[in-house]
Design a protein around this motif. Structure first.
Motif, PDB file in Angstrom:
ATOM      1  N   ASN A   1       0.907  -1.073  -0.044  1.00 33.37           N
ATOM      2  CA  ASN A   1       0.058   0.054  -0.130  1.00 33.37           C
ATOM      3  C   ASN A   1       0.770   1.261   0.026  1.00 33.37           C
ATOM      4  O   ASN A   1       0.250   2.435   0.224  1.00 33.37           O
ATOM      5  N   VAL A   2       2.234   1.353  -0.362  1.00 29.00           N
ATOM      6  CA  VAL A   2       2.990   2.400  -0.585  1.00 29.00           C
ATOM      7  C   VAL A   2       2.628   2.837  -1.960  1.00 29.00           C
ATOM      8  O   VAL A   2       2.121   2.112  -2.907  1.00 29.00           O
ATOM      9  N   ARG A   3       3.302   4.004  -2.260  1.00 28.70           N
ATOM     10  CA  ARG A   3       3.072   4.531  -3.762  1.00 28.70           C
ATOM     11  C   ARG A   3       4.198   3.885  -4.566  1.00 28.70           C
ATOM     12  O   ARG A   3       4.807   4.716  -5.559  1.00 28.70           O
ATOM     13  N   LEU A   4       4.503   2.509  -4.568  1.00 29.51           N
ATOM     14  CA  LEU A   4       5.180   2.052  -5.533  1.00 29.51           C
ATOM     15  C   LEU A   4       4.622   0.653  -6.154  1.00 29.51           C
ATOM     16  O   LEU A   4       4.229  -0.336  -5.361  1.00 29.51           O
ATOM     17  N   THR A   5       4.376   0.790  -7.432  1.00 32.10           N
ATOM     18  CA  THR A   5       3.593  -0.122  -8.325  1.00 32.10           C
ATOM     19  C   THR A   5       4.673  -1.674  -8.427  1.00 32.10           C
ATOM     20  O   THR A   5       5.937  -1.284  -8.355  1.00 32.10           O
ATOM     21  N   VAL A   6       4.089  -2.661  -8.452  1.00 31.09           N
ATOM     22  CA  VAL A   6       4.868  -3.852  -8.947  1.00 31.09           C
ATOM     23  C   VAL A   6       5.647  -3.304 -10.047  1.00 31.09           C
ATOM     24  O   VAL A   6       6.767  -3.659 -10.460  1.00 31.09           O
ATOM     25  N   ARG A   7       4.839  -2.861 -11.115  1.00 33.46           N
ATOM     26  CA  ARG A   7       5.577  -2.707 -12.464  1.00 33.46           C
ATOM     27  C   ARG A   7       6.662  -1.829 -12.352  1.00 33.46           C
ATOM     28  O   ARG A   7       8.069  -1.924 -12.823  1.00 33.46           O
ATOM     29  N   ARG A   8       6.656  -0.603 -11.388  1.00 36.51           N
ATOM     30  CA  ARG A   8       7.637   0.174 -11.203  1.00 36.51           C
ATOM     31  C   ARG A   8       8.665  -0.358 -10.600  1.00 36.51           C
ATOM     32  O   ARG A   8      10.036  -0.012 -10.748  1.00 36.51           O
ATOM     33  N   VAL A   9       8.599  -1.286  -9.492  1.00 38.06           N
ATOM     34  CA  VAL A   9       9.733  -2.122  -8.841  1.00 38.06           C
ATOM     35  C   VAL A   9      10.560  -3.050  -9.855  1.00 38.06           C
ATOM     36  O   VAL A   9      11.685  -2.975  -9.750  1.00 38.06           O
ATOM     37  N   ILE A  10       9.678  -3.517 -10.826  1.00 35.09           N
ATOM     38  CA  ILE A  10      10.518  -4.383 -11.902  1.00 35.09           C
ATOM     39  C   ILE A  10      11.403  -3.127 -12.710  1.00 35.09           C
ATOM     40  O   ILE A  10      12.511  -3.707 -13.132  1.00 35.09           O
TER      41      ILE A  10
END
Length: 80
Positions: free
Chosen positions: A21-30
Motif C-alpha cells: 500500500n505504499v506508492r510503488l507499483t509492482v511494475r515500477r519495482v521491476i
C-alpha cells in the motif's frame, strides 16, 4: 506462492498492484531493478523498498509470463 506484500486498492495508484500500500507499483519495482543494477543504489533512492518486496514483485512477474517460445531475429552480420 505467498504474495502478501502485493496489494490492490482501487482508490490508490489507479488500482494497480502496489507494494504494501505504499506508492510503488509492482511494475515500477521491476523497472527499478532494470535501472539500478546495484541494489545499494536502489536502496539509497528507495529506502522504503525491502528485499522481500523485490522478491515478491519478481515472483509475480514470473507468474504472469507465458512459457511460449518467441522467435528472435537472426543477428545482423556485415560482410567483411
Amino acid at each position: 506462492m505467498k504474495l502478501d506484500r502485493i496489494t490492490i486498492n482501487p482508490a490508490r495508484m489507479n488500482g494497480q498492484l502496489s507494494i504494501r500500500n505504499v506508492r510503488l507499483t509492482v511494475r515500477r519495482v521491476i523497472e527499478l531493478l532494470a535501472l539500478y543494477p546495484d541494489r545499494e543504489d536502489l536502496r539509497r533512492e528507495y529506502p522504503e523498498l525491502e528485499d522481500e518486496d523485490i522478491r515478491q514483485s519478481l515472483l509475480y512477474a514470473a507468474a504472469c509470463l507465458d512459457d511460449r517460445v518467441v522467435e528472435l531475429p537472426v543477428p545482423y552480420e556485415t560482410a567483411a
